[in-house]
Every structure is written in structure tokens, then in C-alpha cells.
Design a protein around this motif. Structure first.
Motif, PDB file in Angstrom:
ATOM      1  N   LEU A 207      -7.287  50.329  55.445  1.00  0.00           N
ATOM      2  CA  LEU A 207      -8.614  50.969  55.387  1.00  0.00           C
ATOM      3  C   LEU A 207      -8.463  52.423  54.930  1.00  0.00           C
ATOM      4  N   ALA A 217     -12.122  48.110  52.903  1.00  0.00           N
ATOM      5  CA  ALA A 217     -12.732  47.502  54.090  1.00  0.00           C
ATOM      6  C   ALA A 217     -12.465  46.006  54.154  1.00  0.00           C
ATOM      7  N   GLU A 288     -17.449  52.353  55.938  1.00  0.00           N
ATOM      8  CA  GLU A 288     -16.285  51.468  55.749  1.00  0.00           C
ATOM      9  C   GLU A 288     -15.693  51.055  57.079  1.00  0.00           C
ATOM     10  N   TRP A 289     -15.588  52.014  58.028  1.00  0.00           N
ATOM     11  CA  TRP A 289     -14.992  51.661  59.325  1.00  0.00           C
ATOM     12  C   TRP A 289     -15.837  50.585  60.015  1.00  0.00           C
ATOM     13  N   THR A 292     -15.572  47.194  58.382  1.00  0.00           N
ATOM     14  CA  THR A 292     -14.330  46.477  58.690  1.00  0.00           C
ATOM     15  C   THR A 292     -14.463  45.741  60.002  1.00  0.00           C
TER      16      THR A 292
END
Lengths: 327, 101, 96, 102
Positions: A207, A217, A288-289, A292
Motif C-alpha cells: 500500500l 490498494a 486508499e487505506w 484496502t
């Protein structure tokens, strides 16, 4: 001209891929078809490497080797326990139909290959355009910039597609026990205790890597999903009170975060998905975090293949009858 | 050709027979358990020699550490999978090969 | 040096082709899973060599993902084939 | 013989192989495998054609194929869930009306 061995490699790899695909489709035993398909997916990642597509190779390796194989094997087990393990052969074709289909397919192949020769090799494609605007995209890696910023719309809808997939699966059936009976092998629990932290770290690595190198991601999410699957295989499951609202919230979190980031644009007088230049970088990182986390849970939920029942843990433990048979 | 290159070439050439042995063992051995044996040879030694050869060529310590990590992970999962497959085969009642059966 | 890496990568691809014979012939499911496992390892080796030959080390990340995930499918297979293997499996095996 | 040409041709043949598989078999799981192979064929042809332009690889097809791979997993999982559901309710895994093993 590519150096000698590389050219041979590029001739042999497609041949192997075609042969694996052919054997996978025509093998009588279904399990052999699935295993051949898994081998096909593994070597497909090598093809992406040869085509200079690192992000795609990472995604193919992470999703192909991790999620798709497990998905197919789990589905095959459930299908065979419901409909028996019968060998299936291709339909018996009347010769006329066979000839017709054969010529149609070959004509299509010839047409496509012929049109390929007429295709002009126009210079550069969209690469230079992306590179020119890379600075404003908030990330340094062109593919991630395209995914999350320039063509953020595709990725937003793609996460929606994943969400719809889970909703569709949950509508069909309740979750069945993931294993007929838990695999109590001391080695597996030891392996899991070592692998889960490593998978978590590698997912974080991929990531973090996504912002300036191939990664991102989706690849990180499939690694996390593989970790969750490993846990499921050794009998772990989400307790009942967590499999209600909290699980649903986590599944939707990634999509909502992306949607919120997208809506900031119109609220501040810009187009949809046009992030305010000041906080482009933190916004993309946050999205993105959360993506994921959500996609990892979504991929695992699709492999479990059923909706959580309020009372029992998700996926439910193996039924006591099966345990009775356990040596 | 400084010594590092020569050593790398030696290690790379040494790795090839292990992979070949692994594959030939996979084809020639009579039952699952022997084939598992052949498979793990390719994992541990074949890949190990390649990793050593490439580590010699690596410019930074980080790269050789990455190579080492990849090798350890392959060995870890190779050993676990070999154990689990053998256990499943044994439980399914498959007797290990014993002489001319 | 790069020529040797490419040559070895090609050699490993040939060993994968040989491994396909076991997938085709392998009497029991365990044999097929075994060769899929060998493909994973050889795939890691090929990726490392290609990364070195073309001087792009991000192929090593793909090798890392391969190494991490090679166990997941095999464990899925093992959990599928717990003692409930059918008798058909036994007949299958006498072929070897 | 440029590298992308080989992979484009391979992609095209993979697509056609998948089409044959989709048409020839009645078993649902085989149709899902065939659909996946068709998808991989299209992606390979797409990236191989994109790879023909000189210079750094073009990121846009890579991003789109990445999205495609994720969507392929999504549709495969839904199709498999449907196949399992059909197998459970009708203890058959093919849709054709004829009952003999297809």
C-alpha cells in the motif's frame, strides 16, 4: 531484436498458457480443471511481467494466486457435496454445428490478427499526458495517479461493483460452515501465527509502495484477504455480535470514503472527483487505506459465500455431526 | 570479471540441476510422498542458490535482505504445504511405496 | 551475467513445461496440487532472475507476493480433501 | 517479431478458446472458468497492443486492466454463488433441460 533466450521465453510462455487454458477447459475431471486454471493464473502473472506491466502482474499474482484459487476450490467443494462428483464431457456436437463454430472462431481470429497489422503505431499513447499532470495528482506513480485521480470514476464504480457482488452473494444463501471439519494441524496454527503478521506487513508495504512504485490498494487488499482466508482455514470466525452492523459498516467504509472524497469537489465549486489541490495527497492516502480494508473484507466475504446469521459466528463453525466423525 | 560475478555464475549454474532434479523427481517417483521429497529440493536449494547468486550482485544490503526474505517465505510455505499434503494423502489411506508393488 | 540469468529463466520455464506432464498424468489430486506448488516456486525463481536480468527490481515484489500466497491455495486444497476422500480416489491411485 | 505481437496473438486465441469453452460445456463451473479465460485473453491483447508504443509503458491501459481483474473476481464469485445455489436446489449443475450428463 530481443536477446535470444528472451525471445524463446516469449515464444514458450504463451504456448504454455494456451496449452494450460486448453487442458483446463477440456479435462474431464473438474478438480483437474480448477488446478490447471490456478497454474494458468500463476503463469499469467509472468506474461504481465514480460509485457512490462508491473501493477497488473502484482494484481494478477495477488488475486490469481490468493483469492481466485481458493474461491474456485471452495465453490467446487460445495457444488460436489450438493450435486455429486460426476465427470462432465463436452456436448456431443452434430458435425455441421462443429464445422460452423470452428470456421466462425477461426475467421474471427484471422480478422482480429489482420486488423492488428493495420493498426498504426501511434506515438506515446496517453503516457506523456499523464506524466505532464503527475505533479498535481498527489502521487508519484502514474498508474496509481490514473487509478485514484485522473480516472477515479472507474475505481469508484469498481468498488461499487465489489460491494454489489457481496450483496448479491448474501441475498442467495446463508453462510455455510467454511470447512467440513476444522483442520487441526499444529503446523498450520504455527504457520498462521507466523504468516498473518507477515501478510499484514506486506500488505502495508504494497500500500505504501503504491504512491511511488507499482503497488497499491487492490494488491494490498488481496494480500490481507489471503491472510483472513488463512485464519478461516484454521477455524477462526467472526463472533456473532461483530458479524452484524460492524461488519456491514466495514464493508461499506471504503466506498463511502471514496464517495465523500469525490463529493468534496462539487461542494467546493469543482467537478466531481476533482480533489482540492491543497489536500490531494492526504485525501488519496486516506481513501486508499480505507479501500484496502474494505476490499480485503469484501474479497473474504465473497469466498465465504453466504450472509452472516445474526445468532451464530460468521462463518458458522463446523456442525457437531461432522465433529463426531473427526478422528 | 570481478570475483563477485564469477561466484554468482557458479551459484547460478549450481542451482539449475536442483530444479531439474526436482522436476524429474516429480515425474519419475512412484508415489506422492517421494514426489513431495523431490519438490522441496527445488524449493530449498535451487532457489537458495539463485538467491545467493543474486544477493552477490545486489548493490545495497536492503536488496539482499529482500531476496533472503523471499527465500525464507518460500521455504516456510513449502514445508507447511508438503506436510499438509502428505498428511491428507496418508489419511486418505495411501500407503507409501514399498519396493516392487 | 544477464545472458546467464535469461538462459536460466528459460530453463526454469522448460522445467515448468515438464511439470505439466505430472499435472496431466498425476493419478491423485494431491499430485496435481503438488505440481501447482512447484510452479509457484519456479515462478518465484523466474521472477527473481528476470528482475536481475532486466535490472528492474520491482519484479521482486511480484516474487514476494508469489512466495506469500503459494500456501493459500494448497491449504484450500488440503481442507477440501480431508478424510472424506471418495473410494474413487483409491482406484485412481492404483494407476501410479 | 516484436514481443507484443506474440502476446496479442496469444490473447486473441485465449479469448477464442474461452468462447469455445463457454459454448461447448453445459457444466456451470466450466462456463465460469471459460469466462475467466476469455477475460484474461482480452486483457493480454489490450496490454500487448498498448505495449507497442515506444518509450515508457502507457499507465492508462494498466489501470483499466487492473480494474478489470478486480471486476473479474467479483463476477466470478457471484457466478459461483449462483452455481452453488443451483446445485443445492436442483442437485444438478447445468441449466440445459435435457437430463443426460452434459
Amino acid at each position: 531484436m530481443t536477446p535470444g533466450p528472451l525471445l524463446l521465453f516469449d515464444l514458450l510462455l504463451p504456448a504454455v498458457l494456451l496449452w494450460l487454458a486448453w487442458r483446463s477447459l477440456t479435462s474431464s475431471d473438474l478438480f483437474r480443471a480448477v488446478i490447471l486454471f490456478i497454474a494458468f493464473n500463476l503463469l499469467l502473472a509472468l506474461a504481465w511481467v514480460r509485457l512490462e506491466a508491473p501493477d497488473v502482474a502484482l494484481a494478477e499474482a495477488a488475486i490469481g494466486a490468493g483469492v481466485t484459487g481458493t474461491l474456485l476450490l471452495a465453490a467446487l467443494t460445495r457444488i460436489e457435496s450438493a450435486a455429486g462428483r460426476r465427470l462432465s464431457r463436452p456436448a456431443r456436437w452434430r458435425p455441421a454445428a462443429l464445422v460452423l463454430t470452428g470456421t466462425a472462431l477461426l475467421a474471427a481470429a484471422a480478422g482480429l490478427l489482420w486488423s492488428l497489422r493495420l493498426l498504426p503505431t501511434m506515438p506515446g499513447g496517453l503516457g506523456p499526458l499523464v506524466d505532464r499532470h503527475l505533479a498535481e495528482s498527489g502521487v508519484d506513480h502514474p498508474v496509481t495517479a490514473v487509478l485514484l485521480n485522473f480516472r477515479g470514476y472507474d475505481t469508484l464504480l469498481e468498488v461499487a461493483v465489489l460491494l454489489l457482488a457481496v450483496i448479491a452473494i448474501w441475498c442467495l444463501d446463508e453462510a455455510v460452515p467454511f470447512l467440513q471439519q476444522p483442520l487441526e494441524s499444529p503446523l498450520l496454527t504455527g504457520f498462521n501465527r507466523m504468516m498473518l503478521p507477515i501478510l499484514l506487513l506486506s500488505a502495508g508495504y504494497l500500500l505504501w509502495l503504491g504512491s511511488h512504485a507499482p503497488g497499491g490498494a487492490f494488491q494490498a487488499a488481496s494480500l490481507l484477504a489471503a491472510g483472513l482466508l488463512l485464519a478461516l482455514f484454521s477455524g477462526a470466525s467472526l463472533p456473532a455480535q461483530w458479524s452484524g452492523l460492524p461488519l456491514r459498516l466495514l464493508l461499506v467504509l471504503g466506498f463511502l470514503a471514496f464517495l465523500a472524497a469525490a463529493i468534496i469537489g462539487p461542494l467546493t465549486g469543482r467537478a466531481l472527483l476533482h480533489y482540492p489541490p491543497a489536500w490531494v495527497k492526504p485525501l488519496i492516502l486516506l481513501v486508499e487505506w480505507l479501500l484496502t480494508l474494505s476490499i480485503a473484507l469484501i474479497l473474504t466475504a465473497t469466498v465465504i459465500g453466504g450472509r452472516p446469521t445474526g445468532s451464530r459466528p460468521y462463518p458458522p463453525p463446523a456442525s457437531p455431526a461432522a465433529e463426531g466423525r473427526q478422528r | 570479471m570481478d570475483p563477485r560475478d564469477i561466484l554468482s555464475i557458479v551459484f547460478l549454474l549450481a542451482a539449475a540441476p536442483f530444479f531439474l532434479a526436482g522436476t524429474i523427481g516429480l515425474l519419475r517417483f512412484p508415489d506422492v510422498f517421494c514426489r513431495l521429497h523431490a519438490l522441496t529440493k527445488a524449493d530449498n536449494l535451487g532457489l537458495g542458490l539463485i538467491v545467493i547468486a543474486l544477493a552477490l550482485q545486489a548493490d545495497t544490503w536492503l536488496q539482499s535482505a529482500r531476496l533472503l526474505l523471499i527465500w525464507l517465505l518460500v521455504m516456510l510455505s513449502g514445508a507447511t504445504v508438503a506436510h499438509l499434503i502428505a498428511r491428507t494423502a496418508l489419511r486418505a489411506g495411501r500407503k507409501p511405496w514399498s519396493g516392487r508393488s | 551475467m544477464t545472458e546467464l540469468c535469461l538462459g536460466l529463466a528459460l530453463f526454469l520455464l522448460v522445467t515448468i513445461v515438464l511439470g505439466l506432464i505430472r499435472i496431466r498424468r498425476g493419478p491423485s489430486d494431491a499430485d496435481r496440487m503438488l505440481s501447482a506448488q512447484l510452479f509457484g516456486t519456479t515462478g518465484v525463481a523466474i521472477l527473481l532472475l528476470l528482475g536481475q536480468a532486466t535490472d528492474r527490481t520491482f519484479w521482486w515484489d511480484v516474487a514476494l507476493v508469489f512466495a506469500l500466497l503459494s500456501a493459500v491455495t494448497a491449504i484450500a486444497f488440503v481442507s477440501r480433501n480431508e478424510p472424506s476422500e471418495t473410494a474413487q480416489q483409491q482406484r485412481d491411485d492404483h494407476g501410479s | 517479431m516484436s514481443v507484443p505481437l506474440i502476446y496479442t496473438a496469444a490473447g486473441i486465441f485465449l479469448f477464442l478458446l474461452g468462447t469455445y469453452g463457454l459454448v461447448a460445456y453445459a457444466h456451470l463451473l466450466r462456463k465460469i472458468l471459460a469466462a475467466n479465460i476469455m477475460g484474461s485473453g482480452v486483457f493480454m491483447a489490450f496490454i500487448a497492443v498498448a505495449g507497442r508504443t515506444p518509450g515508457a509503458p502507457d499507465p492508462v491501459p494498466h489501470a483499466m486492466v487492473l480494474t478489470g481483474i478486480v471486476v473479474t473476481v467479483a463476477f466470478t464469485s457471484v457466478a459461483l454463488a449462483l452455481a452453488v445455489r443451483i446445485a443445492r436446489t436442483s442437485s444438478r449443475v447445468h441449466l440445459s433441460g435435457r437430463d443426460e450428463e452434459q
